[in-house]
Design an enzyme around this catalytic site. Structure first.
Site, PDB file in Angstrom:
ATOM      1  CB  THR A  45       0.206  -4.964  -8.574  1.00 38.51           C
ATOM      2  OG1 THR A  45       0.895  -4.366  -9.679  1.00 38.51           O
ATOM      3  CG2 THR A  45      -1.294  -4.911  -8.831  1.00 38.51           C
ATOM      4  CG  LEU A  46       6.743  -2.946  -7.687  1.00 40.06           C
ATOM      5  CD1 LEU A  46       7.316  -2.269  -6.465  1.00 40.06           C
ATOM      6  CD2 LEU A  46       7.185  -4.407  -7.734  1.00 40.06           C
ATOM      7  CE1 TYR A 103       3.895   7.096  -7.047  1.00 41.44           C
ATOM      8  CE2 TYR A 103       4.520   5.489  -8.724  1.00 41.44           C
ATOM      9  CZ  TYR A 103       4.374   5.849  -7.384  1.00 41.44           C
ATOM     10  OH  TYR A 103       4.718   4.944  -6.406  1.00 41.44           O
ATOM     11  CB  ALA A 246      -8.905   5.928   9.799  1.00 40.35           C
ATOM     12  CB  ALA A 273       1.741   1.953  -0.292  1.00 44.67           C
ATOM     13  CG  ASP A 276      -1.083  -0.424  -2.838  1.00 47.00           C
ATOM     14  OD1 ASP A 276      -2.227  -0.626  -3.272  1.00 47.00           O
ATOM     15  OD2 ASP A 276      -0.358   0.511  -3.227  1.00 47.00           O
TER      16      ASP A 276
END
Length: 333
Positions: A45-46, A103, A246, A273, A276
């Site tokens: 979410t960041l 992480y 993809a 990401a 995201d």
């Protein structure tokens, strides 16, 4: 700005749209064991919050990140990095005896990533526990949109998770709209059925669902995309963007169902990401008046750029031109 993400009435905002993103920012490390390591910050979410901030002109959308951190130097540095990106931290809870999670990213020659996590005692797990969390929970109703993910739900204690869902119920009754990214991570849940119960409860509140096909196929066992779209319609989700890596993205919304092709990338460096960033671009386009098809094209464009760089967040200078001026010809929804 006229915006609606479901089949309800249009709402006119005379002020900047307020968006809260709920989740966990972690210390990100990447490199090879025994060699030099690069340290940054990240989290699903960041990552979305950063890309969303970069894609929306300041003054049009006001973004806040809602989480819990410690009082250590890493926590201070990560909050400073959010502010540098134009993300507010007014709803960040500081837990003195806790630290951020961490992480480590490893990638294979095809750019597929593997994560090693240290997050069991992370501050974000306790963000909605106890009376000290009341300010955060009550604050959700102040936002036009609240964005969260399956990881946002999974990391919380059972107490915090139920308190969050109750607060989202109240916020939505007051007009707040909920955006949900399924991001299912089996190792974060005690068992699949526990996750399914929480997801179903959250989906009943969701206006826009940004879904990764593989995650929902694993969690719910959908045999095909038609089964997934049917289930989401039954839960009352007004708009679903189904990401398939993809491959093309499938959209279901009040205007119908359609397909938007992905952008080809010749050499993928790191898929961290990708989803995201797609979510951020999709939501940014919708908040700025674009329709779902245009939003999916924005999502593919940004994700295609992100996978050509290492780590979750690409340099500001590498952000693609999304063609914002073209939105003037896109129908308002």
């Amino acid at each position: 700005m006229d915006i609606t993400l479901n089949h309800g009435p249009e709402i006119r905002f005379a002020r900047p749209l307020k968006v809260a993103l709920v989740g966990e920012c972690m210390i990100e490390m990447r490199g090879e064991p025994g060699a030099a390591i690069m340290q940054t910050f990240g989290g699903d979410t960041l990552n979305t919050a950063v890309y969303l901030a970069r894609l929306n002109p300041r003054g049009a959308v006001a973004l806040d990140y809602m989480t819990a951190v410690g009082s250590d130097a890493f926590s201070v540095a990560m909050r400073r990095s959010w502010l540098d990106e134009g993300i507010g931290d007014v709803h960040v809870r500081v837990i003195e005896d806790a630290l951020p999670g961490l992480y480590f990213i490893q990638t294979d020659p095809r750019g597929e990533r593997r994560f090693l996590y240290w997050r069991g005692e992370a501050a974000a797990r306790r963000m909605f526990d106890g009376p000290e969390a009341d300010t955060l929970l009550n604050g959700l109703a102040d936002y036009d949109y609240v964005y969260l993910s399956g990881i946002s739900l999974a990391i919380l204690t059972p107490e915090g998770r139920q308190r969050l869902i109750q607060a989202l119920h109240l916020a939505r009754r007051g007009g707040t709209r909920i955006v949900f990214d399924n991001n299912y991570r089996p190792h974060l849940w005690p068992d699949p059925e526990a996750a399914r119960q929480v997801y179903r409860e959250l989906l009943r509140l969701t206006d826009l669902a940004l879904i990764t096909w593989e995650d929902d196929a694993i969690l719910f066992g959908y045999r095909d995309t038609d089964a997934l779209f049917s289930a989401y319609a039954q839960e009352g989700v007004g708009e679903v963007a189904l990401k398939r890596g993809a491959d093309s993205c499938l959209i279901q919304c009040p205007a119908g169902r359609f397909e938007v092709p992905a952008q080809h990338v010749a050499h993928v460096i790191d898929t961290t990401a990708a989803g995201d960033s797609f979510n951020a671009a999709y939501l940014a386009c919708r908040l700025r008046g674009g329709d779902p098809e245009q939003a999916a094209r924005w999502g593919h464009r940004l994700a295609a750029q992100v996978v050509q760089y290492r780590g979750a967040l690409i340099p500001q200078a590498a952000m693609p031109n999304m063609g914002a001026s073209s939105l003037s010809s896109v129908a308002q929804v």
